[in-house]
Design an enzyme around this catalytic site. Sequence first.
Site, PDB file in Angstrom:
ATOM      1  N   GLY A  43      25.408  14.443   9.297  1.00 29.13           N
ATOM      2  CA  GLY A  43      25.078  12.871   9.802  1.00 29.13           C
ATOM      3  C   GLY A  43      23.813  13.080  10.597  1.00 29.13           C
ATOM      4  O   GLY A  43      23.039  13.922  10.594  1.00 29.13           O
ATOM      5  N   CYS A  45      23.752  13.787  13.985  1.00 26.08           N
ATOM      6  CA  CYS A  45      23.446  14.820  15.128  1.00 26.08           C
ATOM      7  C   CYS A  45      22.806  16.124  14.475  1.00 26.08           C
ATOM      8  O   CYS A  45      21.809  16.565  15.001  1.00 26.08           O
ATOM      9  CB  CYS A  45      25.099  15.258  15.438  1.00 26.08           C
ATOM     10  SG  CYS A  45      25.286  16.573  16.745  1.00 26.08           S
ATOM     11  N   GLY A 181      14.482   4.263  28.752  1.00 22.74           N
ATOM     12  CA  GLY A 181      14.574   5.976  29.562  1.00 22.74           C
ATOM     13  C   GLY A 181      16.009   6.101  29.494  1.00 22.74           C
ATOM     14  O   GLY A 181      16.230   6.486  30.448  1.00 22.74           O
ATOM     15  N   GLU A 203      10.729   1.435  31.033  1.00 18.34           N
ATOM     16  CA  GLU A 203      11.905   1.228  31.035  1.00 18.34           C
ATOM     17  C   GLU A 203      12.288  -0.073  31.742  1.00 18.34           C
ATOM     18  O   GLU A 203      11.615  -0.226  32.807  1.00 18.34           O
ATOM     19  CB  GLU A 203      12.971   2.455  31.556  1.00 18.34           C
ATOM     20  CG  GLU A 203      14.263   2.145  32.181  1.00 18.34           C
ATOM     21  CD  GLU A 203      15.150   1.735  30.926  1.00 18.34           C
ATOM     22  OE1 GLU A 203      15.326   2.573  30.282  1.00 18.34           O
ATOM     23  OE2 GLU A 203      15.793   0.380  31.206  1.00 18.34           O
ATOM     24  N   VAL A 273      15.702   2.448  22.322  1.00 22.05           N
ATOM     25  CA  VAL A 273      16.127   1.411  23.226  1.00 22.05           C
ATOM     26  C   VAL A 273      17.734   1.402  22.920  1.00 22.05           C
ATOM     27  O   VAL A 273      18.358   0.398  23.489  1.00 22.05           O
ATOM     28  CB  VAL A 273      15.638  -0.199  23.168  1.00 22.05           C
ATOM     29  CG1 VAL A 273      14.134  -0.175  23.677  1.00 22.05           C
ATOM     30  CG2 VAL A 273      15.696  -0.525  21.913  1.00 22.05           C
ATOM     31  N   ARG A 275      21.554   2.393  20.319  1.00 20.21           N
ATOM     32  CA  ARG A 275      21.807   2.486  18.895  1.00 20.21           C
ATOM     33  C   ARG A 275      23.018   1.486  18.710  1.00 20.21           C
ATOM     34  O   ARG A 275      23.618   1.235  19.761  1.00 20.21           O
ATOM     35  CB  ARG A 275      22.406   3.717  18.560  1.00 20.21           C
ATOM     36  CG  ARG A 275      21.115   4.789  18.666  1.00 20.21           C
ATOM     37  CD  ARG A 275      21.519   6.106  18.201  1.00 20.21           C
ATOM     38  NE  ARG A 275      21.924   6.634  16.869  1.00 20.21           N
ATOM     39  CZ  ARG A 275      21.175   6.588  15.868  1.00 20.21           C
ATOM     40  NH1 ARG A 275      19.908   6.778  15.993  1.00 20.21           N
ATOM     41  NH2 ARG A 275      21.769   6.851  14.583  1.00 20.21           N
ATOM     42  N   ASP A 314      30.669   7.016  16.539  1.00 20.46           N
ATOM     43  CA  ASP A 314      29.648   6.184  16.902  1.00 20.46           C
ATOM     44  C   ASP A 314      30.008   4.433  16.324  1.00 20.46           C
ATOM     45  O   ASP A 314      29.639   3.649  17.110  1.00 20.46           O
ATOM     46  CB  ASP A 314      28.265   6.087  16.407  1.00 20.46           C
ATOM     47  CG  ASP A 314      27.494   7.358  17.255  1.00 20.46           C
ATOM     48  OD1 ASP A 314      28.386   7.961  18.029  1.00 20.46           O
ATOM     49  OD2 ASP A 314      26.246   7.559  16.814  1.00 20.46           O
ATOM     50  N   HIS A 459      29.639  36.010  40.450  1.00 19.17           N
ATOM     51  CA  HIS A 459      28.407  35.953  41.397  1.00 19.17           C
ATOM     52  C   HIS A 459      27.488  37.017  40.628  1.00 19.17           C
ATOM     53  O   HIS A 459      27.825  38.252  40.218  1.00 19.17           O
ATOM     54  CB  HIS A 459      28.557  36.458  42.760  1.00 19.17           C
ATOM     55  CG  HIS A 459      27.594  36.613  43.505  1.00 19.17           C
ATOM     56  ND1 HIS A 459      26.678  35.422  44.020  1.00 19.17           N
ATOM     57  CD2 HIS A 459      26.727  37.747  43.886  1.00 19.17           C
ATOM     58  CE1 HIS A 459      25.619  35.808  44.709  1.00 19.17           C
ATOM     59  NE2 HIS A 459      25.772  37.233  44.730  1.00 19.17           N
TER      60      HIS A 459
HETATM   61  C1  LIG Z   1      17.503  11.575  18.628  1.00 16.28           C
HETATM   62  C2  LIG Z   1      19.165  11.434  18.867  1.00 16.28           C
HETATM   63  C3  LIG Z   1      19.584  12.715  19.571  1.00 16.28           C
HETATM   64  C4  LIG Z   1      20.820  12.878  19.930  1.00 16.28           C
HETATM   65  N1  LIG Z   1      21.179  13.918  20.899  1.00 16.28           N
HETATM   66  C5  LIG Z   1      22.368  14.354  21.107  1.00 16.28           C
HETATM   67  C6  LIG Z   1      23.000  15.135  21.664  1.00 16.28           C
HETATM   68  O1  LIG Z   1      22.293  16.089  22.008  1.00 16.28           O
HETATM   69  N2  LIG Z   1      24.347  15.367  22.010  1.00 16.28           N
HETATM   70  C7  LIG Z   1      25.191  14.677  21.613  1.00 16.28           C
HETATM   71  O2  LIG Z   1      26.458  14.561  21.830  1.00 16.28           O
HETATM   72  N3  LIG Z   1      24.939  13.448  20.766  1.00 16.28           N
HETATM   73  C8  LIG Z   1      23.520  13.431  20.514  1.00 16.28           C
HETATM   74  N4  LIG Z   1      23.172  12.224  19.773  1.00 16.28           N
HETATM   75  C9  LIG Z   1      24.232  11.417  19.306  1.00 16.28           C
HETATM   76  C10 LIG Z   1      24.995  11.789  17.861  1.00 16.28           C
HETATM   77  O3  LIG Z   1      23.950  12.301  17.173  1.00 16.28           O
HETATM   78  C11 LIG Z   1      26.071  10.920  17.372  1.00 16.28           C
HETATM   79  O4  LIG Z   1      26.952  10.373  18.462  1.00 16.28           O
HETATM   80  C12 LIG Z   1      26.744  11.567  16.229  1.00 16.28           C
HETATM   81  O5  LIG Z   1      25.911  11.741  15.243  1.00 16.28           O
HETATM   82  C13 LIG Z   1      27.673  10.480  15.939  1.00 16.28           C
HETATM   83  O6  LIG Z   1      28.548  11.216  14.892  1.00 16.28           O
HETATM   84  P1  LIG Z   1      29.316  10.212  13.766  1.00 16.28           P
HETATM   85  O7  LIG Z   1      30.038  11.152  12.817  1.00 16.28           O
HETATM   86  O8  LIG Z   1      30.143   8.925  14.362  1.00 16.28           O
HETATM   87  O9  LIG Z   1      28.121   9.450  12.975  1.00 16.28           O
HETATM   88  P2  LIG Z   1      26.699  10.010  12.012  1.00 16.28           P
HETATM   89  O10 LIG Z   1      26.554  11.424  12.500  1.00 16.28           O
HETATM   90  O11 LIG Z   1      25.623   9.154  12.143  1.00 16.28           O
HETATM   91  O12 LIG Z   1      27.260  10.273  10.786  1.00 16.28           O
HETATM   92  C14 LIG Z   1      27.626   9.158  10.099  1.00 16.28           C
HETATM   93  C15 LIG Z   1      27.356   9.339   8.544  1.00 16.28           C
HETATM   94  O13 LIG Z   1      27.946   8.289   7.769  1.00 16.28           O
HETATM   95  C16 LIG Z   1      27.211   8.177   6.528  1.00 16.28           C
HETATM   96  N5  LIG Z   1      27.453   7.140   5.995  1.00 16.28           N
HETATM   97  C17 LIG Z   1      26.760   5.659   6.380  1.00 16.28           C
HETATM   98  N6  LIG Z   1      27.279   4.602   5.570  1.00 16.28           N
HETATM   99  C18 LIG Z   1      28.093   5.173   4.863  1.00 16.28           C
HETATM  100  C19 LIG Z   1      28.950   4.742   3.497  1.00 16.28           C
HETATM  101  N7  LIG Z   1      28.972   3.151   3.279  1.00 16.28           N
HETATM  102  N8  LIG Z   1      29.546   5.545   2.854  1.00 16.28           N
HETATM  103  C20 LIG Z   1      29.529   6.919   2.994  1.00 16.28           C
HETATM  104  N9  LIG Z   1      28.876   7.635   4.143  1.00 16.28           N
HETATM  105  C21 LIG Z   1      28.164   6.621   4.973  1.00 16.28           C
HETATM  106  C22 LIG Z   1      25.663   8.335   6.873  1.00 16.28           C
HETATM  107  O14 LIG Z   1      24.914   8.658   5.856  1.00 16.28           O
HETATM  108  C23 LIG Z   1      26.132   9.399   7.852  1.00 16.28           C
HETATM  109  O15 LIG Z   1      25.669  10.816   7.466  1.00 16.28           O
HETATM  110  C24 LIG Z   1      21.897  12.022  19.301  1.00 16.28           C
HETATM  111  C25 LIG Z   1      21.540  11.007  18.530  1.00 16.28           C
HETATM  112  C26 LIG Z   1      19.908  10.865  18.473  1.00 16.28           C
HETATM  113  C27 LIG Z   1      19.563   9.646  17.504  1.00 16.28           C
END
Ligand SMILES: Cc1cc2nc3c(=O)[nH]c(=O)nc-3n(C[C@H](O)[C@H](O)[C@H](O)COP(=O)(O)OP(=O)(O)OC[C@H]3O[C@@H](n4cnc5c(N)ncnc54)[C@H](O)[C@@H]3O)c2cc1C
Length: 492
Positions: A43, A45, A181, A203, A273, A275, A314, A459
């Site tokens: 996904g 991450c 930001g 920001e 800004v 998600r 998320d 330490h």
């Molecule tokens: C640039 C950026 C940097 C980040 N850095 C960090 C970090 O350093 N540390 C951290 O903890 N978090 C970070 N995050 C946040 C983290 O990526 C998310 O919180 C995490 O990926 C959420 O996981 P999830 O399984 O809920 O969703 P996702 O990882 O978004 O996975 C959702 C999946 O569902 C699939 N999907 C969507 N619709 C359907 C459907 N109808 N049927 C089947 N599959 C579907 C998508 O293709 C996707 O693969 C970052 C996010 C971004 C954008």
Amino acid sequence: MNGPIPGNSLIVVGGGIGGYTAAIRAAREGMSVTLVEPGELGGTCLNVGCIPTKSLLHQAHQFRQAHSMQAFGIDPLKLRLDFAAVGAQKNQVVHQLVQGVRSLVKRNRITLVKGHAEFIEPNTVQLQETGERLRAAHFVVATGSVPVLPPLSGMDLPGVVTSEGALKLEHLPQRVLVMGGGAVGVEFAQIFRDFGSEVILVEQQKALLFQEDSEVVAVLHKRLEKRGVVIRLGQRVQLLRAAGAVPKSSIQVELTVSDSSEQLEVDLVLVAVGRQPRFQGLGLDRLGIQMNNGAIATDDFGRTSQPHIYAVGDVRGGLMLAHKAGAEAEVAVAHILFQGKTRSGFELNHQDPLSMAALVIPRAVYTSPEIAAVGLTEEQASAAHLKVKVGRFLFSANGRALSMGESEGLVKVVADAATDRVLGISMVGPSVTNLLGEATLAVQMELTLKALAQTVHPHPTLTEALAEAAHDADGNAIHIPPSAKKNFKETR
Ligand SMILES: Cc1cc2nc3c(=O)[nH]c(=O)nc-3n(C[C@H](O)[C@H](O)[C@H](O)COP(=O)(O)OP(=O)(O)OC[C@H]3O[C@@H](n4cnc5c(N)ncnc54)[C@H](O)[C@@H]3O)c2cc1C
């Protein structure tokens, strides 16, 4: 298709960290699991979030470090950035991790189905691409989130990208404006600046990372400015216009500054800004699944208003972090398996670690210096009218930080004034995300200041700063001289 649905069948919708964790845990516990994912496993991450950004942060940091090594005989003028090689290295890390998840899914005998799932009945999803129908007794929805795009004119211009577009750039832009930001905005501001772009970060709030401790954020703010990032707080991007001619086209940005406006010209605008949960096209309204503030509403075990359908990660809203998604997946699967009881038959309650309400979620920003926090900040405790004690310890008095040449930053511990229970820890400094596991354990296990302070810390390590900050809440830190401590308290 007809016939009884096996009681141990589970369909997980979405193969990000929330989805694949749920699928693997359920398969390990003997459930028959199908995982539906239209794209790459891992996904956001793994593919376009945590992992590629950390790879770029590391490479950009190395590049900047090399530039500052003139004193060691390296000629910075001879250093050349190979942006394509930087991208290839990032892609290699992503590829390796995605293959790792793919292999885990296979070895746990999970059926992987490619496509977008849509609920057409309470126990049936249909794949949008092929029309194939899949049935199960239980479901976990883990479809993640998408970037928020503010309704501004010019958002569709070439050169206006979200984090996903920024990760695909083939050339380093010369002038970048970062909108937002938060964690994503500050991490990208640092990446672009370290590689050599001119960066303006805008920001609308009065501070970067405005939900974090202001004292901690101030250290990062100062460091970013020192490195040359121009930070504009309390300002808003009003509109974007195309400027210049192709192929040298650029973007004119109109900013509101107090009552007037200002024009800037840049080559790239990164929109960061925030998600929002992704559930469009899932057919949730067809099943009458309740929503809350634009996210799927669940109880503390992840159950939606259709109790055989769970939601994790998320798509539930709140803090959008990978480790939260993974932890929620564990809670949801435990609930499916034991239906509200622990393995030994006890009823789960809201304090139980197998309840989402009881999860303590650490927060981290991987800039340099890093920011790491868990639980309440001093400001949040004060807004909640809690009486607290605060202890601080500066990394300038920590031997390991000094020997790393990174003595900027501090650890700040907030504890309940009556019980001494640690309510929150905020840190800024070198590698402080590596101290966050211990900090989270302290808050999760409701440790007292004394327990944290009296734990023997090796330490010389950065972790000693945690114990010293806990000691300092009672004025007992060994490495803070009494007079200096008094002065420090008087000036804070
Ligand atoms: C640039 C950026 C940097 C980040 N850095 C960090 C970090 O350093 N540390 C951290 O903890 N978090 C970070 N995050 C946040 C983290 O990526 C998310 O919180 C995490 O990926 C959420 O996981 P999830 O399984 O809920 O969703 P996702 O990882 O978004 O996975 C959702 C999946 O569902 C699939 N999907 C969507 N619709 C359907 C459907 N109808 N049927 C089947 N599959 C579907 C998508 O293709 C996707 O693969 C970052 C996010 C971004 C954008």
